[in-house]
Design a protein around this motif. Structure first.
Motif, PDB file in Angstrom:
ATOM      1  N   GLN A 145       0.848  -1.185   0.000  1.00  0.00           N
ATOM      2  CA  GLN A 145       0.000   0.000   0.000  1.00  0.00           C
ATOM      3  C   GLN A 145       0.889   1.242   0.000  1.00  0.00           C
ATOM      4  O   GLN A 145       1.468   1.600   1.031  1.00  0.00           O
ATOM      5  CB  GLN A 145      -0.923  -0.001   1.222  1.00  0.00           C
ATOM      6  CG  GLN A 145      -1.952  -1.121   1.210  1.00  0.00           C
ATOM      7  CD  GLN A 145      -3.051  -0.879   2.223  1.00  0.00           C
ATOM      8  OE1 GLN A 145      -3.352   0.245   2.594  1.00  0.00           O
ATOM      9  NE2 GLN A 145      -3.673  -1.956   2.677  1.00  0.00           N
ATOM     10  N   PRO A 146       1.020   1.929  -1.137  1.00  0.00           N
ATOM     11  CA  PRO A 146       1.957   3.056  -1.249  1.00  0.00           C
ATOM     12  C   PRO A 146       1.638   4.228  -0.324  1.00  0.00           C
ATOM     13  O   PRO A 146       2.529   5.003   0.030  1.00  0.00           O
ATOM     14  CB  PRO A 146       1.849   3.463  -2.721  1.00  0.00           C
ATOM     15  CG  PRO A 146       0.530   2.924  -3.168  1.00  0.00           C
ATOM     16  CD  PRO A 146       0.310   1.666  -2.384  1.00  0.00           C
ATOM     17  N   GLU A 147       0.345   4.357   0.079  1.00  0.00           N
ATOM     18  CA  GLU A 147      -0.022   5.488   0.942  1.00  0.00           C
ATOM     19  C   GLU A 147       0.216   5.185   2.415  1.00  0.00           C
ATOM     20  O   GLU A 147      -0.004   6.037   3.279  1.00  0.00           O
ATOM     21  CB  GLU A 147      -1.497   5.865   0.720  1.00  0.00           C
ATOM     22  CG  GLU A 147      -2.517   4.979   1.428  1.00  0.00           C
ATOM     23  CD  GLU A 147      -2.759   3.633   0.736  1.00  0.00           C
ATOM     24  OE1 GLU A 147      -3.645   2.891   1.176  1.00  0.00           O
ATOM     25  OE2 GLU A 147      -2.037   3.332  -0.239  1.00  0.00           O
ATOM     26  N   ARG A 148       0.676   3.991   2.715  1.00  0.00           N
ATOM     27  CA  ARG A 148       0.909   3.587   4.102  1.00  0.00           C
ATOM     28  C   ARG A 148       2.361   3.872   4.491  1.00  0.00           C
ATOM     29  O   ARG A 148       3.285   3.603   3.731  1.00  0.00           O
ATOM     30  CB  ARG A 148       0.609   2.105   4.274  1.00  0.00           C
ATOM     31  CG  ARG A 148       0.949   1.555   5.643  1.00  0.00           C
ATOM     32  CD  ARG A 148       0.675   0.068   5.721  1.00  0.00           C
ATOM     33  NE  ARG A 148      -0.753  -0.217   5.752  1.00  0.00           N
ATOM     34  CZ  ARG A 148      -1.271  -1.441   5.666  1.00  0.00           C
ATOM     35  NH1 ARG A 148      -0.479  -2.477   5.502  1.00  0.00           N
ATOM     36  NH2 ARG A 148      -2.567  -1.617   5.726  1.00  0.00           N
ATOM     37  N   THR A 149       2.551   4.411   5.694  1.00  0.00           N
ATOM     38  CA  THR A 149       3.893   4.649   6.231  1.00  0.00           C
ATOM     39  C   THR A 149       4.155   3.668   7.361  1.00  0.00           C
ATOM     40  O   THR A 149       3.355   3.556   8.290  1.00  0.00           O
ATOM     41  CB  THR A 149       4.026   6.090   6.773  1.00  0.00           C
ATOM     42  OG1 THR A 149       3.766   7.007   5.715  1.00  0.00           O
ATOM     43  CG2 THR A 149       5.428   6.329   7.325  1.00  0.00           C
ATOM     44  N   VAL A 150       5.266   2.956   7.285  1.00  0.00           N
ATOM     45  CA  VAL A 150       5.637   1.994   8.318  1.00  0.00           C
ATOM     46  C   VAL A 150       6.966   2.421   8.932  1.00  0.00           C
ATOM     47  O   VAL A 150       7.958   2.608   8.225  1.00  0.00           O
ATOM     48  CB  VAL A 150       5.762   0.568   7.750  1.00  0.00           C
ATOM     49  CG1 VAL A 150       6.151  -0.412   8.855  1.00  0.00           C
ATOM     50  CG2 VAL A 150       4.459   0.142   7.096  1.00  0.00           C
ATOM     51  N   VAL A 151       6.972   2.599  10.240  1.00  0.00           N
ATOM     52  CA  VAL A 151       8.175   2.999  10.963  1.00  0.00           C
ATOM     53  C   VAL A 151       8.601   1.845  11.858  1.00  0.00           C
ATOM     54  O   VAL A 151       7.848   1.416  12.738  1.00  0.00           O
ATOM     55  CB  VAL A 151       7.920   4.262  11.823  1.00  0.00           C
ATOM     56  CG1 VAL A 151       9.181   4.641  12.583  1.00  0.00           C
ATOM     57  CG2 VAL A 151       7.439   5.407  10.951  1.00  0.00           C
ATOM     58  N   LEU A 152       9.795   1.311  11.638  1.00  0.00           N
ATOM     59  CA  LEU A 152      10.339   0.219  12.445  1.00  0.00           C
ATOM     60  C   LEU A 152      11.379   0.790  13.392  1.00  0.00           C
ATOM     61  O   LEU A 152      12.364   1.391  12.963  1.00  0.00           O
ATOM     62  CB  LEU A 152      10.967  -0.843  11.543  1.00  0.00           C
ATOM     63  CG  LEU A 152      11.588  -2.056  12.226  1.00  0.00           C
ATOM     64  CD1 LEU A 152      10.527  -2.872  12.962  1.00  0.00           C
ATOM     65  CD2 LEU A 152      12.312  -2.923  11.204  1.00  0.00           C
TER      66      LEU A 152
END
Length: 272
Positions: A145-152
């Motif tokens: 999902q390109p509009e999703r931001t994931v921060v690890l």
């Protein structure tokens, strides 16, 4: 001999949950006493004990079983935990996904239940998701999902594939999230929500404090289990999402302490 008035479906799970709760409360259970209490046959109780023993929750002995509580620092690996209570985790994940609104920022802790929950978020657009779990981050990345931001977050990796320690804590303390979804090793009246890993406890605590709303995802087998370190008291949870195998007494206790108790119907989730 007592008649078997419900050896399948929800009744079997509920019966096994009652047996497990009694084993943990008293340390051991006897087949004859369970037959009288639950009104089912000797063979049904023995099958229930076989199921619980196969999950590593009890140890069968002559005439009954003893609770297999393990040590407060025991920490099974991700693969071992992912094989347990799969249907319950799927039902919990589906119910909890309904709490997530598009465009919000959420935190997801490490664990197999939260990993299952992350997989249930595909239909929720525009999320910013912070996690200390490599497994959760992988699931979210693979969703495409390109509009999703994931921060690890950074940190030291545990057997459950959580990133913990000072780096993770420092990252989380700078964040402000709408909701935090936490998986736990155990939950009990008194100790609260616990973990067998001291560093993970500190990291999870920082994650909880970063969120405006705190949601716990825990299947019924987590009730009565106590890890070495408390993450949060029961009263701190805004919502607890569990499954319908949780015994009535445990439901009453949780309902008295947490903001809201949500119980997933496992049969309904399997049929949908």
């Amino acid at each position: 001999m007592a008649s078997d008035n419900g050896s399948g479906g929800v009744l079997a799970r509920q019966r096994q949950a009652v047996i497990l709760e009694e084993a943990r409360r008293s340390g051991a259970v006897r087949v004859s006493e369970l037959v009288a209490r639950l009104g089912v046959s000797d063979m049904t109780i023995r099958r229930d004990l076989d199921v619980l023993a196969s999950q590593g929750l009890v140890e069968k002995v002559y005439g009954g079983a003893t609770a297999n509580l393990g040590k407060s620092t025991d920490e099974p690996g991700f693969e071992a935990k992912s094989e347990q209570q799969q249907a319950q985790k799927e039902a919990i994940a589906a119910l909890a996904a309904g709490l997530v609104r598009p465009g919000t920022a959420i935190g997801i802790s490490a664990g197999t239940t939260t990993w299952t929950f992350a997989r249930a978020l595909d239909s929720v657009p525009g999320l910013t998701i912070v996690t200390n779990s490599v497994r959760v981050a992988d699931v979210l990345r693979e969703a495409g999902q390109p509009e999703r931001t994931v921060v690890l977050t950074g940190g030291v990796r545990t057997p459950s594939d959580a990133l913990v320690g000072g780096v993770a804590v420092a990252s989380l303390r700078r964040l402000h999230l709408d909701q935090v979804f936490l998986g736990v090793h155990g939950m009990a009246d008194g100790p609260g929500f616990t973990t067998p890993n001291l560093d993970e406890s500190e990291t999870n605590r920082a994650l909880v404090e970063a969120g405006r709303r705190f949601v716990v995802l825990a299947d019924h087998t987590k009730w009565g289990v106590v890890g070495i370190s408390t993450i949060a008291d029961l009263e701190e949870a805004d919502v607890v999402v569990t499954d319908d195998g949780l015994p009535a007494a445990a439901r009453e206790t949780l309902a008295e302490h947490v903001g809201e108790l949500m119980v997933a119907d496992v049969n309904e989730a399997e049929e949908s």
